[in-house]
Motif scaffolding. Structure first.
Motif, PDB file in Angstrom:
ATOM      1  N   GLU A   3       2.364  15.515  -2.790  1.00 21.18           N
ATOM      2  CA  GLU A   3       2.515  14.063  -2.809  1.00 21.18           C
ATOM      3  C   GLU A   3       1.803  13.452  -1.606  1.00 21.18           C
ATOM      4  O   GLU A   3       1.986  13.879  -0.471  1.00 21.18           O
ATOM      5  CB  GLU A   3       4.009  13.703  -2.780  1.00 21.18           C
ATOM      6  CG  GLU A   3       4.304  12.243  -3.021  1.00 21.18           C
ATOM      7  CD  GLU A   3       5.797  11.981  -3.087  1.00 21.18           C
ATOM      8  OE1 GLU A   3       6.363  12.041  -4.194  1.00 21.18           O
ATOM      9  OE2 GLU A   3       6.405  11.745  -2.028  1.00 21.18           O
ATOM     10  N   LYS A   5       0.754   9.854   0.524  1.00 22.40           N
ATOM     11  CA  LYS A   5       1.108   8.457   0.742  1.00 22.40           C
ATOM     12  C   LYS A   5      -0.158   7.649   0.996  1.00 22.40           C
ATOM     13  O   LYS A   5      -0.959   7.981   1.869  1.00 22.40           O
ATOM     14  CB  LYS A   5       2.062   8.320   1.934  1.00 22.40           C
ATOM     15  CG  LYS A   5       2.562   6.891   2.161  1.00 22.40           C
ATOM     16  CD  LYS A   5       3.557   6.844   3.313  1.00 22.40           C
ATOM     17  CE  LYS A   5       4.093   5.438   3.525  1.00 22.40           C
ATOM     18  NZ  LYS A   5       5.045   5.358   4.649  1.00 22.40           N
ATOM     19  N   TYR A   7      -1.843   3.412   1.121  1.00 19.06           N
ATOM     20  CA  TYR A   7      -1.487   2.023   1.410  1.00 19.06           C
ATOM     21  C   TYR A   7      -2.398   1.068   0.646  1.00 19.06           C
ATOM     22  O   TYR A   7      -3.624   1.178   0.721  1.00 19.06           O
ATOM     23  CB  TYR A   7      -1.605   1.736   2.915  1.00 19.06           C
ATOM     24  CG  TYR A   7      -0.738   2.611   3.765  1.00 19.06           C
ATOM     25  CD1 TYR A   7       0.555   2.231   4.096  1.00 19.06           C
ATOM     26  CD2 TYR A   7      -1.206   3.836   4.235  1.00 19.06           C
ATOM     27  CE1 TYR A   7       1.361   3.044   4.875  1.00 19.06           C
ATOM     28  CE2 TYR A   7      -0.408   4.663   5.019  1.00 19.06           C
ATOM     29  CZ  TYR A   7       0.870   4.258   5.332  1.00 19.06           C
ATOM     30  OH  TYR A   7       1.660   5.073   6.101  1.00 19.06           O
ATOM     31  N   HIS A  22       3.314   0.474  -0.150  1.00 20.48           N
ATOM     32  CA  HIS A  22       3.211   1.880   0.219  1.00 20.48           C
ATOM     33  C   HIS A  22       3.404   2.695  -1.059  1.00 20.48           C
ATOM     34  O   HIS A  22       4.465   2.649  -1.692  1.00 20.48           O
ATOM     35  CB  HIS A  22       4.265   2.240   1.253  1.00 20.48           C
ATOM     36  CG  HIS A  22       4.057   1.537   2.563  1.00 20.48           C
ATOM     37  ND1 HIS A  22       4.754   1.867   3.707  1.00 20.48           N
ATOM     38  CD2 HIS A  22       3.221   0.538   2.932  1.00 20.48           C
ATOM     39  CE1 HIS A  22       4.366   1.083   4.701  1.00 20.48           C
ATOM     40  NE2 HIS A  22       3.442   0.273   4.240  1.00 20.48           N
ATOM     41  N   MET A  23       2.372   3.422  -1.415  1.00 19.90           N
ATOM     42  CA  MET A  23       2.387   4.162  -2.678  1.00 19.90           C
ATOM     43  C   MET A  23       2.351   5.669  -2.423  1.00 19.90           C
ATOM     44  O   MET A  23       1.584   6.135  -1.576  1.00 19.90           O
ATOM     45  CB  MET A  23       1.184   3.754  -3.536  1.00 19.90           C
ATOM     46  CG  MET A  23       1.120   2.281  -3.856  1.00 19.90           C
ATOM     47  SD  MET A  23      -0.329   1.837  -4.859  1.00 19.90           S
ATOM     48  CE  MET A  23      -1.646   2.291  -3.748  1.00 19.90           C
ATOM     49  N   TYR A  24       3.187   6.376  -3.130  1.00 22.93           N
ATOM     50  CA  TYR A  24       3.180   7.831  -3.093  1.00 22.93           C
ATOM     51  C   TYR A  24       2.577   8.301  -4.410  1.00 22.93           C
ATOM     52  O   TYR A  24       3.066   7.937  -5.481  1.00 22.93           O
ATOM     53  CB  TYR A  24       4.597   8.374  -2.909  1.00 22.93           C
ATOM     54  CG  TYR A  24       5.229   7.945  -1.609  1.00 22.93           C
ATOM     55  CD1 TYR A  24       5.204   8.764  -0.488  1.00 22.93           C
ATOM     56  CD2 TYR A  24       5.834   6.689  -1.496  1.00 22.93           C
ATOM     57  CE1 TYR A  24       5.774   8.348   0.715  1.00 22.93           C
ATOM     58  CE2 TYR A  24       6.409   6.282  -0.300  1.00 22.93           C
ATOM     59  CZ  TYR A  24       6.369   7.121   0.796  1.00 22.93           C
ATOM     60  OH  TYR A  24       6.927   6.708   1.990  1.00 22.93           O
ATOM     61  N   ILE A  30       0.772   6.918  -9.557  1.00 24.56           N
ATOM     62  CA  ILE A  30       1.772   6.459  -8.583  1.00 24.56           C
ATOM     63  C   ILE A  30       3.142   6.972  -9.024  1.00 24.56           C
ATOM     64  O   ILE A  30       3.568   6.732 -10.163  1.00 24.56           O
ATOM     65  CB  ILE A  30       1.775   4.922  -8.498  1.00 24.56           C
ATOM     66  CG1 ILE A  30       0.394   4.398  -8.090  1.00 24.56           C
ATOM     67  CG2 ILE A  30       2.841   4.433  -7.518  1.00 24.56           C
ATOM     68  CD1 ILE A  30       0.240   2.898  -8.243  1.00 24.56           C
ATOM     69  N   LYS A  32       5.923   6.721  -6.688  1.00 30.27           N
ATOM     70  CA  LYS A  32       6.914   5.917  -5.973  1.00 30.27           C
ATOM     71  C   LYS A  32       6.182   4.792  -5.267  1.00 30.27           C
ATOM     72  O   LYS A  32       5.070   4.980  -4.757  1.00 30.27           O
ATOM     73  CB  LYS A  32       7.682   6.782  -4.965  1.00 30.27           C
ATOM     74  CG  LYS A  32       8.829   6.055  -4.258  1.00 30.27           C
ATOM     75  CD  LYS A  32       9.725   7.031  -3.505  1.00 30.27           C
ATOM     76  CE  LYS A  32       8.986   7.761  -2.396  1.00 30.27           C
ATOM     77  NZ  LYS A  32       9.895   8.613  -1.584  1.00 30.27           N
ATOM     78  N   ARG A  34       6.761   1.202  -2.666  1.00 24.76           N
ATOM     79  CA  ARG A  34       7.664   0.398  -1.840  1.00 24.76           C
ATOM     80  C   ARG A  34       6.910  -0.821  -1.323  1.00 24.76           C
ATOM     81  O   ARG A  34       5.976  -0.684  -0.534  1.00 24.76           O
ATOM     82  CB  ARG A  34       8.192   1.219  -0.665  1.00 24.76           C
ATOM     83  CG  ARG A  34       9.227   0.474   0.168  1.00 24.76           C
ATOM     84  CD  ARG A  34       9.660   1.264   1.369  1.00 24.76           C
ATOM     85  NE  ARG A  34      10.626   0.538   2.179  1.00 24.76           N
ATOM     86  CZ  ARG A  34      10.945   0.856   3.421  1.00 24.76           C
ATOM     87  NH1 ARG A  34      10.379   1.901   3.992  1.00 24.76           N
ATOM     88  NH2 ARG A  34      11.819   0.151   4.093  1.00 24.76           N
TER      89      ARG A  34
END
Length: 369
Positions: A3, A5, A7, A22-24, A30, A32, A34
């Protein structure tokens, strides 16, 4: 290491405003997301509660930069309800001119802006140039291009300048002819169709769950829910216009509805220019003393209007003093821009994240307000 992270924003060209997601991701999917607001001037509600009633006029347009006049309108409507101020007839029509021009400017930026995340850079170049013609009109009417402080409690700050009606009419004629070019460039473009058709779908049950209004709801439900129709303000009940709808809310459909709504705003503006009184006062007297020290009568009120992204409202409480006691802003893009990003952006491909934000109509300051 599976995974990663990444931006999106605040300086990414696909981001709308000073905002970050903020993307995981796993591969290019994608998993997750936030949303991270608070990248620029935020906390407007508490700022309003610490400023005099009239001083807030310089603050509130910043809650949505691309369509600032909606805040002036809802703020003024709330005060007018609390203080029982009667707005002069001509001022109602002038307010509609400002609001509909602002709606067109917003739709142009969003409709042309889809070219940014898809590589069709002619789109935003055209749209920003045509939007600039609207800013020219705003500058002549209000003295400012973006933040106008023109719609004020009791009406508008000053009357329209001589000859501006002809300039607005000339612009509407130009834009109506220009829309055929936008249709060819965007809606009939194979690349745009490939990237947006059957993508970023907003099912009706999701729209209801999140509380999405505006184009997001109308394109999913087929229902013409528009505050200008269901709870008219200004003089929207005296003009004729249609509310475009659909029953399948993918990114392409939402783009198409924005396109149709520009024509309806042109239709409204032409009626306003025809029906608006030629003479009369444009601002009611609201205070016999120092307007800056004005005390709005105690009470509470909720006012709402239809902005380009949906229902936009203010809940306001006055305790009879020189500043608002409480202000709560119902930002039209909060449901999809905060809750929607966290719950429904996951599963989207990485290169479609900016399309998600554009076609969902996210205006960053409405979220952390």
């Amino acid at each position: 290491m599976k995974e990663l992270k990444l931006y999106l924003g605040p300086n990414h060209p696909g981001m709308h405003g000073n905002f970050s997601v903020h993307m995981y991701v796993e591969g290019d999917i994608i998993v997750k997301a936030r949303p991270m607001p608070g990248m620029l001037h935020r906390g407007f509600e508490k700022l309003m509660e610490r400023r005099l009633w009239m001083n807030n006029l310089a603050l509130i347009p910043r809650i949505c930069v691309v369509e600032p006049d909606i805040n002036e309108m809802v703020y003024a409507m709330s005060i007018e309800k609390l203080a029982r101020v009667e707005v002069p007839e001509k001022a109602h029509w002038i307010r509609m001119i400002i609001l509909e021009l602002a709606r067109v400017a917003n739709h142009l930026m969003a409709f042309g802006g889809i070219g940014g995340p898809t590589g069709l850079y002619t789109g935003p170049n055209w749209a920003i140039a045509d939007r600039d013609l609207i800013l020219d009109i705003f500058e002549e009417i209000t003295g400012a291009r973006v933040y106008h402080m023109y719609i004020v409690p009791g009406g508008v700050r000053k009357d329209l300048p001589e000859g501006i009606e002809e300039k607005i009419s000339s612009f509407l004629d130009y834009l109506e002819k220009r829309m055929e070019d936008y249709k060819s460039l965007v809606l009939e473009n194979k690349m745009i169709i490939k990237r947006t058709k059957d993508e970023i779908v907003l099912p009706l049950e999701v729209a209801k769950e999140l509380g999405v209004t505006g184009i997001g709801l109308r394109s999913a439900s087929g229902k013409a829910y528009d505050i200008r129709k269901v709870d008219p303000y200004a003089r929207y009940d005296q003009v004729e216009f249609d509310v475009p709808t659909a029953t399948y809310s993918d990114a392409y459909t939402r783009l198409g509805i924005k396109y149709q709504e520009i024509f309806q705003s042109i239709r409204i503006l032409r009626q306003v220019l025809d029906k608006m009184p030629k003479t009369g006062s444009v601002r009611a007297k609201i205070s016999s003393g120092n307007a800056l020290r004005w005390r709005v009568p105690a009470g509470q009120v909720f006012s709402h209007i239809e902005c380009a992204r949906g229902e936009y409202g203010y809940y306001m409480v006055s305790n009879g003093k020189e500043m608002p006691y409480r202000v709560a802003v119902r930002g039209a893009s909060y449901p999809q821009g905060m809750l929607g990003i966290e719950k429904y952006l996951p599963g989207t491909r990485l290169d479609d994240a900016a399309i998600w934000l554009d076609t969902m109509g996210v205006c960053a300051p409405e979220i952390d307000r």
